[in-house]
Design an enzyme around this catalytic site. Structure first.
Site, PDB file in Angstrom:
ATOM      1  N   CYS A 179       7.713  56.987 -72.427  1.00 58.47           N
ATOM      2  CA  CYS A 179       6.359  56.451 -72.569  1.00 58.47           C
ATOM      3  C   CYS A 179       5.821  56.701 -73.977  1.00 58.47           C
ATOM      4  O   CYS A 179       5.824  57.833 -74.455  1.00 58.47           O
ATOM      5  CB  CYS A 179       5.439  57.085 -71.541  1.00 58.47           C
ATOM      6  SG  CYS A 179       3.747  56.461 -71.646  1.00 58.47           S
TER       7      CYS A 179
ATOM      8  N   LYS B 133      13.750  57.320 -66.969  1.00 57.47           N
ATOM      9  CA  LYS B 133      13.523  56.190 -67.867  1.00 57.47           C
ATOM     10  C   LYS B 133      13.502  56.736 -69.293  1.00 57.47           C
ATOM     11  O   LYS B 133      12.811  57.709 -69.572  1.00 57.47           O
ATOM     12  CB  LYS B 133      12.190  55.527 -67.552  1.00 57.47           C
ATOM     13  CG  LYS B 133      11.940  54.253 -68.321  1.00 57.47           C
ATOM     14  CD  LYS B 133      10.555  53.694 -68.066  1.00 57.47           C
ATOM     15  CE  LYS B 133      10.312  53.425 -66.605  1.00 57.47           C
ATOM     16  NZ  LYS B 133       8.991  52.827 -66.336  1.00 57.47           N
TER      17      LYS B 133
END
Length: 114
Positions: free
Chosen positions: A17, A58
């Site tokens: 992120c 991720k």
């Protein structure tokens, strides 16, 4: 694990992120600077999440270089992670737009054999 109680099909740990707020507090893509911390977090989640629900991660190629990408992959596997849910073929600190290069995708979305 409230998400599991509510019916989640697994946990996806976001280590890519770009949020400035998340990175300033030690979360998000800044985690890619510390594969040992990724290992500790994935290990804790793997222990907490009931089988057979997966813990996936991720990622991006890295923070400012891809030099730790294989170390991150090893940390996730050694901690019991199920694999990668998504990988962005860029570095967080890329400033110039560039064409997608398939060679930049070091991580493949797959699940490790248990």
């Amino acid at each position: 694990m409230r998400a599991v109680e509510l019916g989640s099909h697994g946990i996806d740990f976001n280590c890519g992120c770009p949020s400035k707020l998340g990175n300033r507090s030690g979360g998000g893509a800044v985690l890619m600077k510390d594969p040992a911390l990724i290992y500790q977090a994935v290990k804790a989640m793997h222990i907490a999440v009931p089988n057979p629900l997966p813990v996936t991660v991720k990622v991006r190629l890295g923070w400012d270089s891809a030099s730790r990408s294989l170390e991150i992959a090893d940390a996730v596997q050694q901690a019991g992670g199920a694999g990668f849910s998504k990988s962005k073929g860029d570095l967080l600190l890329d400033t110039a737009p560039r064409a997608c290069n398939p060679d930049n995708f070091i991580f493949e979305t797959h699940h490790y054999a248990s």
